[in-house]
Design an enzyme around this catalytic site. Structure first.
Site, PDB file in Angstrom:
ATOM      1  N   CYS A   1      74.901   0.078  58.055  1.00 20.21           N
ATOM      2  CA  CYS A   1      75.186  -1.082  57.186  1.00 20.21           C
ATOM      3  C   CYS A   1      74.936  -0.777  55.714  1.00 20.21           C
ATOM      4  O   CYS A   1      75.861  -0.620  54.926  1.00 20.21           O
ATOM      5  CB  CYS A   1      74.362  -2.296  57.616  1.00 20.21           C
ATOM      6  SG  CYS A   1      74.740  -2.899  59.283  1.00 20.21           S
ATOM      7  N   ARG A   2      73.675  -0.706  55.332  1.00 21.22           N
ATOM      8  CA  ARG A   2      73.360  -0.658  53.896  1.00 21.22           C
ATOM      9  C   ARG A   2      73.583   0.705  53.264  1.00 21.22           C
ATOM     10  O   ARG A   2      74.208   0.799  52.195  1.00 21.22           O
ATOM     11  CB  ARG A   2      71.899  -1.093  53.669  1.00 21.22           C
ATOM     12  CG  ARG A   2      71.659  -2.557  53.978  1.00 21.22           C
ATOM     13  CD  ARG A   2      70.193  -2.870  54.094  1.00 21.22           C
ATOM     14  NE  ARG A   2      69.607  -2.232  55.280  1.00 21.22           N
ATOM     15  CZ  ARG A   2      68.333  -2.238  55.588  1.00 21.22           C
ATOM     16  NH1 ARG A   2      67.471  -2.835  54.776  1.00 21.22           N
ATOM     17  NH2 ARG A   2      67.899  -1.650  56.686  1.00 21.22           N
ATOM     18  N   SER A   3      73.042   1.767  53.866  1.00 18.54           N
ATOM     19  CA  SER A   3      73.115   3.062  53.162  1.00 18.54           C
ATOM     20  C   SER A   3      74.530   3.653  53.110  1.00 18.54           C
ATOM     21  O   SER A   3      74.880   4.232  52.077  1.00 18.54           O
ATOM     22  CB  SER A   3      72.094   4.065  53.715  1.00 18.54           C
ATOM     23  OG  SER A   3      72.296   4.357  55.066  1.00 18.54           O
TER      24      SER A   3
ATOM     25  N   CYS B   1      68.698   3.976  54.888  1.00 17.73           N
ATOM     26  CA  CYS B   1      68.277   2.687  55.449  1.00 17.73           C
ATOM     27  C   CYS B   1      67.748   2.932  56.857  1.00 17.73           C
ATOM     28  O   CYS B   1      67.303   4.040  57.167  1.00 17.73           O
ATOM     29  CB  CYS B   1      69.426   1.673  55.428  1.00 17.73           C
ATOM     30  SG  CYS B   1      70.874   2.119  56.420  1.00 17.73           S
TER      31      CYS B   1
ATOM     32  N   ASP C   1      68.229  -6.321  55.188  1.00 20.92           N
ATOM     33  CA  ASP C   1      68.983  -5.842  56.344  1.00 20.92           C
ATOM     34  C   ASP C   1      69.954  -6.938  56.810  1.00 20.92           C
ATOM     35  O   ASP C   1      69.517  -8.020  57.205  1.00 20.92           O
ATOM     36  CB  ASP C   1      67.977  -5.508  57.449  1.00 20.92           C
ATOM     37  CG  ASP C   1      68.626  -4.921  58.674  1.00 20.92           C
ATOM     38  OD1 ASP C   1      69.857  -4.967  58.782  1.00 20.92           O
ATOM     39  OD2 ASP C   1      67.874  -4.426  59.540  1.00 20.92           O
TER      40      ASP C   1
ATOM     41  N   ASN D   1      71.661   3.458  59.269  1.00 24.11           N
ATOM     42  CA  ASN D   1      72.747   4.198  58.598  1.00 24.11           C
ATOM     43  C   ASN D   1      74.132   3.724  59.050  1.00 24.11           C
ATOM     44  O   ASN D   1      75.071   4.513  59.134  1.00 24.11           O
ATOM     45  CB  ASN D   1      72.605   5.721  58.814  1.00 24.11           C
ATOM     46  CG  ASN D   1      73.505   6.581  57.921  1.00 24.11           C
ATOM     47  OD1 ASN D   1      73.970   7.640  58.359  1.00 24.11           O
ATOM     48  ND2 ASN D   1      73.783   6.165  56.704  1.00 24.11           N
TER      49      ASN D   1
END
Ligand code: 4NP
Length: 154
Positions: A13-15, A8, A124, A11
């Site tokens: 939150c999402r990934s 993401c 995001d 690195n």
């Protein structure tokens, strides 16, 4: 080994969320010996940091402990992974621009293209208040699709 990296922007939150979910699914399937699983950001501003506290609390509440420190995805990382899964279209475009050659570009896909029921971006959640459960749901559905694909192709 099948080497997978989720990517993401930051690195945090999402990934790392997708990394944790995919590792959890792989462990449930008893296949942890077959995979290298990691995550990274196209940006390096948060390198060395734990995942965002909101990501950690959402993930813990949903039974997926996270153990990751943020790192930036580099050009050399294309040689370290077979599958590079971008969270959104910006990450996807940034990764294609960074890739050194055709073989590297072939490794890059958008994570939600692995979700049989969806497509598009994992949004995001950083500046929102309540997007973290939604991110978890989208990542989980796509990670199930990814594991199914990699089960067929082994
Ligand atoms: P991520 O979220 O890409 O899912 O880790 C973000 C984290 C930090 C920032 C943006 C997005 N930031 O601008 O610092």
């Amino acid at each position: 080994m099948i080497r997978v990296c989720f990517v993401c922007l930051g690195n945090i939150c999402r990934s790392p969320q997708a990394e944790g979910i995919f590792r959890h699914l792989v462990q449930e399937a008893g296949r942890e010996g077959e995979f290298v699983i990691d995550s990274a950001g196209t940006g390096g501003w948060h390198a060395g940091e734990q995942p965002d506290p909101r990501t950690r609390s959402t993930s813990a509440r949903r039974g997926v402990p996270l153990d990751h420190l943020a790192q930036q995805f580099t050009r050399a990382d294309f040689a370290r992974f077979d599958h590079v899964l971008a969270m959104d279209s910006h990450n996807f475009a940034d990764l294609l621009a960074l890739a050194p050659d055709h073989e590297s570009r072939q490794k890059v896909r958008r994570l939600r293209d692995l979700d049989p029921a969806g497509t598009g971006d994992v949004p995001d959640p950083y500046y929102g208040a309540d997007g973290f459960d939604h991110v978890f749901d989208l990542c989980e559905a796509a990670c199930r699709g990814l594991l199914a694909e990699l089960a067929v192709n082994r």
